[in-house]
Design a protein around this motif. Structure first.
Motif, PDB file in Angstrom:
ATOM      1  N   LYS A   5       0.803  -1.227   0.000  1.00 35.50           N
ATOM      2  CA  LYS A   5       0.000   0.000   0.000  1.00 35.50           C
ATOM      3  C   LYS A   5       0.837   1.278   0.000  1.00 35.50           C
ATOM      4  O   LYS A   5       0.491   2.251  -0.688  1.00 35.50           O
ATOM      5  N   TRP A   6       1.939   1.289   0.801  1.00 37.22           N
ATOM      6  CA  TRP A   6       2.692   2.514   1.007  1.00 37.22           C
ATOM      7  C   TRP A   6       4.006   2.525   0.232  1.00 37.22           C
ATOM      8  O   TRP A   6       4.552   1.470  -0.078  1.00 37.22           O
ATOM      9  N   ARG A   7       4.514   3.700  -0.037  1.00 38.31           N
ATOM     10  CA  ARG A   7       5.778   3.790  -0.779  1.00 38.31           C
ATOM     11  C   ARG A   7       6.986   3.462   0.104  1.00 38.31           C
ATOM     12  O   ARG A   7       7.899   2.765  -0.319  1.00 38.31           O
ATOM     13  N   TYR A   8       6.988   3.994   1.342  1.00 37.33           N
ATOM     14  CA  TYR A   8       8.167   3.827   2.194  1.00 37.33           C
ATOM     15  C   TYR A   8       7.868   2.921   3.391  1.00 37.33           C
ATOM     16  O   TYR A   8       6.765   2.939   3.951  1.00 37.33           O
ATOM     17  N   CYS A   9       8.886   2.181   3.784  1.00 38.94           N
ATOM     18  CA  CYS A   9       8.836   1.403   5.020  1.00 38.94           C
ATOM     19  C   CYS A   9      10.073   1.762   5.833  1.00 38.94           C
ATOM     20  O   CYS A   9      11.202   1.547   5.386  1.00 38.94           O
ATOM     21  N   TRP A  10       9.851   2.316   7.014  1.00 37.80           N
ATOM     22  CA  TRP A  10      10.938   2.731   7.891  1.00 37.80           C
ATOM     23  C   TRP A  10      11.125   1.722   9.019  1.00 37.80           C
ATOM     24  O   TRP A  10      10.155   1.247   9.605  1.00 37.80           O
ATOM     25  N   LEU A  11      12.370   1.428   9.336  1.00 35.56           N
ATOM     26  CA  LEU A  11      12.701   0.624  10.504  1.00 35.56           C
ATOM     27  C   LEU A  11      13.158   1.586  11.592  1.00 35.56           C
ATOM     28  O   LEU A  11      14.033   2.419  11.361  1.00 35.56           O
ATOM     29  N   PHE A  12      12.544   1.501  12.780  1.00 34.50           N
ATOM     30  CA  PHE A  12      12.902   2.419  13.851  1.00 34.50           C
ATOM     31  C   PHE A  12      13.098   1.666  15.163  1.00 34.50           C
ATOM     32  O   PHE A  12      12.620   0.543  15.339  1.00 34.50           O
ATOM     33  N   GLU A  13      13.827   2.295  16.078  1.00 37.09           N
ATOM     34  CA  GLU A  13      14.000   1.758  17.424  1.00 37.09           C
ATOM     35  C   GLU A  13      13.567   2.813  18.425  1.00 37.09           C
ATOM     36  O   GLU A  13      13.466   4.000  18.095  1.00 37.09           O
ATOM     37  N   LYS A  54      10.477  -6.305  -3.852  1.00 31.52           N
ATOM     38  CA  LYS A  54      11.868  -6.174  -4.269  1.00 31.52           C
ATOM     39  C   LYS A  54      12.718  -5.383  -3.263  1.00 31.52           C
ATOM     40  O   LYS A  54      12.412  -4.244  -2.928  1.00 31.52           O
ATOM     41  N   GLY A  55      13.786  -6.027  -2.801  1.00 28.98           N
ATOM     42  CA  GLY A  55      14.760  -5.370  -1.943  1.00 28.98           C
ATOM     43  C   GLY A  55      14.413  -5.301  -0.469  1.00 28.98           C
ATOM     44  O   GLY A  55      15.262  -4.951   0.356  1.00 28.98           O
ATOM     45  N   ILE A  56      13.180  -5.661  -0.081  1.00 30.29           N
ATOM     46  CA  ILE A  56      12.776  -5.448   1.307  1.00 30.29           C
ATOM     47  C   ILE A  56      13.405  -6.463   2.261  1.00 30.29           C
ATOM     48  O   ILE A  56      13.415  -6.259   3.477  1.00 30.29           O
ATOM     49  N   HIS A  57      13.965  -7.553   1.737  1.00 35.02           N
ATOM     50  CA  HIS A  57      14.616  -8.528   2.620  1.00 35.02           C
ATOM     51  C   HIS A  57      15.828  -7.902   3.319  1.00 35.02           C
ATOM     52  O   HIS A  57      16.202  -8.317   4.410  1.00 35.02           O
ATOM     53  N   GLN A  58      16.424  -6.881   2.682  1.00 34.38           N
ATOM     54  CA  GLN A  58      17.562  -6.209   3.311  1.00 34.38           C
ATOM     55  C   GLN A  58      17.134  -5.440   4.563  1.00 34.38           C
ATOM     56  O   GLN A  58      17.924  -5.272   5.494  1.00 34.38           O
ATOM     57  N   LEU A  70      15.514   6.521  13.909  1.00 39.40           N
ATOM     58  CA  LEU A  70      15.317   5.908  12.585  1.00 39.40           C
ATOM     59  C   LEU A  70      16.572   5.146  12.182  1.00 39.40           C
ATOM     60  O   LEU A  70      17.679   5.659  12.277  1.00 39.40           O
ATOM     61  N   LEU A  71      16.387   3.899  11.727  1.00 38.87           N
ATOM     62  CA  LEU A  71      17.518   3.036  11.389  1.00 38.87           C
ATOM     63  C   LEU A  71      17.691   2.818   9.890  1.00 38.87           C
ATOM     64  O   LEU A  71      18.816   2.764   9.392  1.00 38.87           O
ATOM     65  N   ALA A  72      16.584   2.656   9.181  1.00 37.44           N
ATOM     66  CA  ALA A  72      16.683   2.380   7.745  1.00 37.44           C
ATOM     67  C   ALA A  72      15.356   2.681   7.069  1.00 37.44           C
ATOM     68  O   ALA A  72      14.304   2.725   7.717  1.00 37.44           O
ATOM     69  N   ARG A  73      15.423   2.891   5.739  1.00 39.11           N
ATOM     70  CA  ARG A  73      14.215   3.170   4.960  1.00 39.11           C
ATOM     71  C   ARG A  73      14.239   2.387   3.650  1.00 39.11           C
ATOM     72  O   ARG A  73      15.239   2.403   2.928  1.00 39.11           O
ATOM     73  N   GLY A 133      13.255  -0.203  -4.662  1.00 37.08           N
ATOM     74  CA  GLY A 133      13.693  -1.413  -3.980  1.00 37.08           C
ATOM     75  C   GLY A 133      14.978  -1.217  -3.204  1.00 37.08           C
ATOM     76  O   GLY A 133      15.572  -2.182  -2.707  1.00 37.08           O
ATOM     77  N   GLU A 134      15.403   0.040  -3.050  1.00 35.23           N
ATOM     78  CA  GLU A 134      16.671   0.331  -2.372  1.00 35.23           C
ATOM     79  C   GLU A 134      16.471   0.625  -0.890  1.00 35.23           C
ATOM     80  O   GLU A 134      15.398   1.068  -0.465  1.00 35.23           O
ATOM     81  N   ILE A 135      17.530   0.385  -0.112  1.00 31.05           N
ATOM     82  CA  ILE A 135      17.539   0.631   1.322  1.00 31.05           C
ATOM     83  C   ILE A 135      18.471   1.790   1.638  1.00 31.05           C
ATOM     84  O   ILE A 135      19.604   1.820   1.165  1.00 31.05           O
ATOM     85  N   GLN A 136      17.979   2.741   2.420  1.00 32.99           N
ATOM     86  CA  GLN A 136      18.802   3.856   2.901  1.00 32.99           C
ATOM     87  C   GLN A 136      19.045   3.660   4.384  1.00 32.99           C
ATOM     88  O   GLN A 136      18.104   3.560   5.166  1.00 32.99           O
ATOM     89  N   GLN A 137      20.305   3.588   4.785  1.00 35.86           N
ATOM     90  CA  GLN A 137      20.647   3.391   6.185  1.00 35.86           C
ATOM     91  C   GLN A 137      20.790   4.735   6.893  1.00 35.86           C
ATOM     92  O   GLN A 137      21.215   5.722   6.300  1.00 35.86           O
TER      93      GLN A 137
END
Length: 249
Positions: free
Chosen positions: A36-44, A88-92, A213-216, A222-226
């Motif tokens: 549904k969404w464009r971005y997925c952020w990993l946060f702590e 695509k790429g979200i396994h990272q 914020l840890l990663a996006r 399909g790219e990850i930004q740390q």
């Protein structure tokens, strides 16, 4: 001899089935939000408090979806290998789901997300084991409740409780009073249960709830930004003592 009431056989079949179905439902919900969404952020979270996390959820409820807890379920839903990944790429990103972390799905531009979380801070009371961020010394005289505005002295019926927690108070005209300055806690040292109770009574907040914020992940590329988390190692350790189940809003 009558059979002991404790000697009961309990079938776990229904419990296991319910748990499995619940996990599958959560995984499906996560995957729906990946699509549904464009971005997925990993946060702590630093100095975790459920109340403040709910505040974050409420403030973002119209423009994002937040999941927190049950890291193994979140990782499995996203897929931890290229062959298993849901997109695509979200396994990272999934491989980084460890410890007290959460996921935020949104279409909001990254610069706005980064700025919002950099500004969001919620002071709170420390818990036993937390490290004191500053030294607190109560001055001689009436013991004041600093969370009131203006500060007010404690009533006479609170004196036994204050003394039980370690304060050397005496009643002076019905007001709990210190004959001299008394140190409550020392910067850099762990707080005891008694110290945390005193600090809460007088209204001293020594910890701050923050989100790092840890990663996006970007669904379009399909790219990850740390990102380098702004949380200190101590803040990361000051988590909620109760294990929180994964919730979403």
């Amino acid at each position: 001899m009558p059979r002991s009431k404790r000697a009961k056989l309990v079938s776990l079949t229904k419990v296991s089935k319910k748990t499995r179905e619940h996990k599958n439902a959560m995984m499906n919900e996560l995957q729906v939000n990946v699509d549904k969404w464009r971005y997925c952020w990993l946060f702590e979270v630093g100095s975790m408090r459920n109340t403040h996390l709910k505040t974050v959820r409420n403030l973002w409820k119209d423009s994002a979806r937040i999941f927190f807890g049950r890291g193994a379920v979140m990782a499995k839903a996203l897929g931890t290998t290229e062959a298993e990944e849901h997109a695509k790429g979200i396994h990272q990103l999934a491989k980084q789901i460890k410890g007290q972390v959460g996921l935020l799905f949104t279409d909001t531009e990254p610069s706005e997300v980064i700025q919002w979380f950099a500004d969001f801070k919620q002071p709170d009371f420390g818990r036993a084991g937390n490290i004191a961020t500053r030294t607190i010394i109560l001055p001689a005289g009436p013991v004041m409740q600093r969370h009131s505005d203006p500060p007010e002295p404690f009533p006479h019926n609170e004196d036994p409780q204050l003394r039980k927690l370690g304060l050397s108070t005496t009643l002076n005209r019905g007001v709990p009073t210190l004959s001299g300055p008394q140190k409550i806690c020392t910067e850099g040292k762990p707080l005891t249960s008694e110290q945390t109770q005193i600090l809460k009574l007088i209204g001293e907040r020594l910890v701050t709830f923050r989100v790092g914020l840890l990663a996006r992940w970007d669904s379009e590329t399909g790219e990850i930004q740390q990102y380098e988390s702004s949380l200190s190692s101590q803040e990361k350790e000051e988590g909620d003592e109760e294990e929180e189940q994964m919730m979403s809003e």
